[in-house]
Design an enzyme around this catalytic site. Sequence first.
Site, PDB file in Angstrom:
ATOM      1  N   GLU A 168      -6.739  23.342  10.893  1.00 52.66           N
ATOM      2  CA  GLU A 168      -7.658  24.126  11.723  1.00 52.66           C
ATOM      3  C   GLU A 168      -8.928  23.394  12.141  1.00 52.66           C
ATOM      4  O   GLU A 168      -9.934  24.017  12.478  1.00 52.66           O
ATOM      5  CB  GLU A 168      -8.020  25.450  11.043  1.00 52.66           C
ATOM      6  CG  GLU A 168      -7.100  26.566  11.418  1.00 52.66           C
ATOM      7  CD  GLU A 168      -6.028  26.863  10.369  1.00 52.66           C
ATOM      8  OE1 GLU A 168      -5.636  28.019  10.273  1.00 52.66           O
ATOM      9  OE2 GLU A 168      -5.591  25.944   9.652  1.00 52.66           O
ATOM     10  N   TYR A 170     -10.919  21.291  10.338  1.00 51.79           N
ATOM     11  CA  TYR A 170     -11.941  20.997   9.338  1.00 51.79           C
ATOM     12  C   TYR A 170     -11.921  19.498   8.986  1.00 51.79           C
ATOM     13  O   TYR A 170     -11.204  18.721   9.601  1.00 51.79           O
ATOM     14  CB  TYR A 170     -11.747  21.887   8.115  1.00 51.79           C
ATOM     15  CG  TYR A 170     -12.048  23.342   8.400  1.00 51.79           C
ATOM     16  CD1 TYR A 170     -13.355  23.775   8.606  1.00 51.79           C
ATOM     17  CD2 TYR A 170     -11.028  24.294   8.470  1.00 51.79           C
ATOM     18  CE1 TYR A 170     -13.637  25.104   8.879  1.00 51.79           C
ATOM     19  CE2 TYR A 170     -11.304  25.628   8.742  1.00 51.79           C
ATOM     20  CZ  TYR A 170     -12.610  26.036   8.956  1.00 51.79           C
ATOM     21  OH  TYR A 170     -12.890  27.349   9.226  1.00 51.79           O
ATOM     22  N   ARG A 218      -2.591  22.303   3.056  1.00 55.82           N
ATOM     23  CA  ARG A 218      -2.441  23.059   4.304  1.00 55.82           C
ATOM     24  C   ARG A 218      -2.580  22.079   5.460  1.00 55.82           C
ATOM     25  O   ARG A 218      -3.670  21.621   5.789  1.00 55.82           O
ATOM     26  CB  ARG A 218      -3.478  24.168   4.405  1.00 55.82           C
ATOM     27  CG  ARG A 218      -3.291  25.041   5.652  1.00 55.82           C
ATOM     28  CD  ARG A 218      -4.036  26.333   5.519  1.00 55.82           C
ATOM     29  NE  ARG A 218      -4.000  27.110   6.739  1.00 55.82           N
ATOM     30  CZ  ARG A 218      -4.537  28.316   6.859  1.00 55.82           C
ATOM     31  NH1 ARG A 218      -5.148  28.866   5.821  1.00 55.82           N
ATOM     32  NH2 ARG A 218      -4.476  28.961   7.991  1.00 55.82           N
ATOM     33  N   HIS A 256     -10.039  25.354  15.710  1.00 54.13           N
ATOM     34  CA  HIS A 256     -10.819  26.524  16.104  1.00 54.13           C
ATOM     35  C   HIS A 256     -11.257  26.468  17.563  1.00 54.13           C
ATOM     36  O   HIS A 256     -11.495  27.509  18.174  1.00 54.13           O
ATOM     37  CB  HIS A 256     -12.036  26.690  15.190  1.00 54.13           C
ATOM     38  CG  HIS A 256     -11.687  27.213  13.832  1.00 54.13           C
ATOM     39  ND1 HIS A 256     -10.870  28.307  13.650  1.00 54.13           N
ATOM     40  CD2 HIS A 256     -12.046  26.813  12.591  1.00 54.13           C
ATOM     41  CE1 HIS A 256     -10.741  28.549  12.352  1.00 54.13           C
ATOM     42  NE2 HIS A 256     -11.431  27.651  11.691  1.00 54.13           N
ATOM     43  N   GLN A 343     -11.025  42.610  15.123  1.00 49.48           N
ATOM     44  CA  GLN A 343     -12.328  43.250  15.310  1.00 49.48           C
ATOM     45  C   GLN A 343     -13.140  43.352  14.020  1.00 49.48           C
ATOM     46  O   GLN A 343     -14.349  43.132  14.022  1.00 49.48           O
ATOM     47  CB  GLN A 343     -12.126  44.654  15.895  1.00 49.48           C
ATOM     48  CG  GLN A 343     -11.753  44.681  17.357  1.00 49.48           C
ATOM     49  CD  GLN A 343     -11.559  46.088  17.860  1.00 49.48           C
ATOM     50  OE1 GLN A 343     -10.463  46.476  18.253  1.00 49.48           O
ATOM     51  NE2 GLN A 343     -12.602  46.876  17.848  1.00 49.48           N
ATOM     52  N   ARG A 566     -22.640  47.023  37.199  1.00 45.72           N
ATOM     53  CA  ARG A 566     -24.041  47.093  37.617  1.00 45.72           C
ATOM     54  C   ARG A 566     -24.864  45.976  36.968  1.00 45.72           C
ATOM     55  O   ARG A 566     -25.766  45.421  37.574  1.00 45.72           O
ATOM     56  CB  ARG A 566     -24.630  48.455  37.231  1.00 45.72           C
ATOM     57  CG  ARG A 566     -23.990  49.645  37.925  1.00 45.72           C
ATOM     58  CD  ARG A 566     -24.696  50.928  37.479  1.00 45.72           C
ATOM     59  NE  ARG A 566     -24.024  52.122  37.954  1.00 45.72           N
ATOM     60  CZ  ARG A 566     -24.259  52.693  39.134  1.00 45.72           C
ATOM     61  NH1 ARG A 566     -25.142  52.149  39.955  1.00 45.72           N
ATOM     62  NH2 ARG A 566     -23.614  53.783  39.485  1.00 45.72           N
TER      63      ARG A 566
END
Length: 676
Positions: A168, A170, A218, A256, A343, A566
């Site tokens: 990822e 790192y 990993r 990322h 979320q 707007r």
Amino acid sequence: MQNAYYPVLLSPIQIGAHALRNRVVMGSLHTRLENEPDAIPRLAAFYGARAQGGVGLIITGGTSPNFAGRVEDGAQVLDGVDKLAEHIPIVQAAHAGGAKIALQVLHTGLYAKHNEIVGPTAMRSPINPRLARELSSAEIEQTIEDYATCAALAQQAGYDGIEIMGSEGYLITQFTASRTNKRTDQWGGSFENRIRFPVEVVRRIRQRVGADLMLIFRISAIDLVEGGLTGDEINRLAIEIEKAGIDAINTGIGWHESTVPTIATSVPRGAFVFAATRIRQVVSVPVIASNRINMPDLAESIVASGQADMVSLARPFLADPDFVAKAASGRTDEINTCIACNQACLDMIFTHRVASCLVNPKACHETEFPDTPPRALRRIAVVGSGPAGLACATTAADRGHRVDLFEAGDQIGGQLNLARRIPGKEQEFSELLRYFDKRLKNSGVQVHLGVTAEAGQLAAAGYDRIVIATGIRPRRPDFPGIDHPKVVSYLDVILGRATVGERVAIIGTGGIAYDVAELLTEAGHGQQDVKEFLALWGVDPAISESGGLTRPQPEPHRRDVTLLQRSHAKPGARLGKSTGWIHRARLSGRGVKTVSGCTYDRVDDAGLHYTCDGKQHLLQADTVILCAGQDPDDRLAGALAGRGAQAELIGGARLASELDAMRAIDEGTRLAWSID
């Protein structure tokens, strides 16, 4: 004994010196609990619940091997015996539940959110404004020693193993890729030099801890960035770290800063399993597949077919700590499925808050929901079966209260039924409704469909508590032509009650507006399959070139759509931090346009007239769709108050802000838990 439902997934497996009870891994999660003043009991409760739920192996959130490698100020560092007390209760909680547990050792390198940032090269990450200082050769040697010391301390704390985070984007990944490694010494340049750092980290750790500590690496199974590794290079790295002493290889997908979605709802389930399968073909140690594996049927098919030896599920264990126990007993329909919305987990982390889960607000907050019965059992009426009402009714009934749930429509779900009509969201939001439907039946809630609850009846029925969860009403702006036949509500569009032309103006740029634009421009064949997804985003499963990227294939689309607002702010600014870019990129690829800082003058037969920067414009639209916000539907509460009856408002009925299922489920759950 072989499990009757998932015979391969739930069979034991040996990793190094350790026998795991099944092949399900709870992957590493950044929760930010480590930063809280009561971190230790909360982390112990969090991991303990997942261990009790049956998972075979837990991998913790990332802990740095030294001070420079920490994620942010206050994040965990394991570099001395004085830090062991932070870990022992967590290990004990996992072991008490029958799980093995590994500490993830993570050096963030260029991604660090503090001022002592270091990396292989003095540069900035595209997602971090901080400039890294280049590590000297002596500092690299010391960092390798720090990894080994951290592993030995983890062993002393009682961990069964460690996971070396080499994915990822790192620090370890930064050494392996030419994208971030510009060195010309023994730690850079050739591929052999660039992988020297991870190989030496593994070798030095194994030398220090012996054979008893389980070592997992990993690996970045596909980088998804320019300047990343090719497939052949990834395979060579996997072979070398196996030789150095690794016991298993876990797979990470993408950096990322990658512009390819990897874990959002729109990513098909199991889309990146191919990357794990490629590695499994060249090593003899167990290989773990990851990313968008959220139900046991898929997990079983992956391991049973030999695509991987194990599966890693991270966010699904936020959603349901009892995932494995339910699967093992044939209660798959009771699993609270991760919908990959991000979320309450990633978006919270990125805004420096403790993570949780949209579908399970107890996640990371276990200590706030003590397992004590209420002092008295109450009769409760819940009006509205959207996310807030469903969470409140089922939680209250689970706690022993007698609950009547009133729904004016002919099915449960409220606004969730809108979400599952949006392309890419169909499958996961249907899972959420399946979960709540099963939970209603199991908890004994009396569900009254097609019943409009009236204030007089509720007030006269003698309920101890009345909860109003009637949701929102779409806001209707006021400008000339608002009643023109061209003007329709987003509700009618999503529910298929409105005919939409080829040229569309959408008033509003919030989440609903983007969902409507997605619906109207989608090619019309439903959920993307893996092949279509990879082609759309330019992913080469063969990883023939650097990073596994290829030319994205244009997506067929329909309709000419313009979003207007707007505000002068960036359109879509309120979309999720970790997913908003995906929506914007997809709609941009479909030719969707945005206009900011406009006022709406009128709608007539010619279309939408608006003014922007003092100039008048005409958008020749066949259809004008209103996505201009919502107001709380709190009319029933007012009617009850007029009769002297008190009611409690939750979800959109209390505060209308987009379609906020996260807040709705949290409020419903917490209110039900407070009824005593």
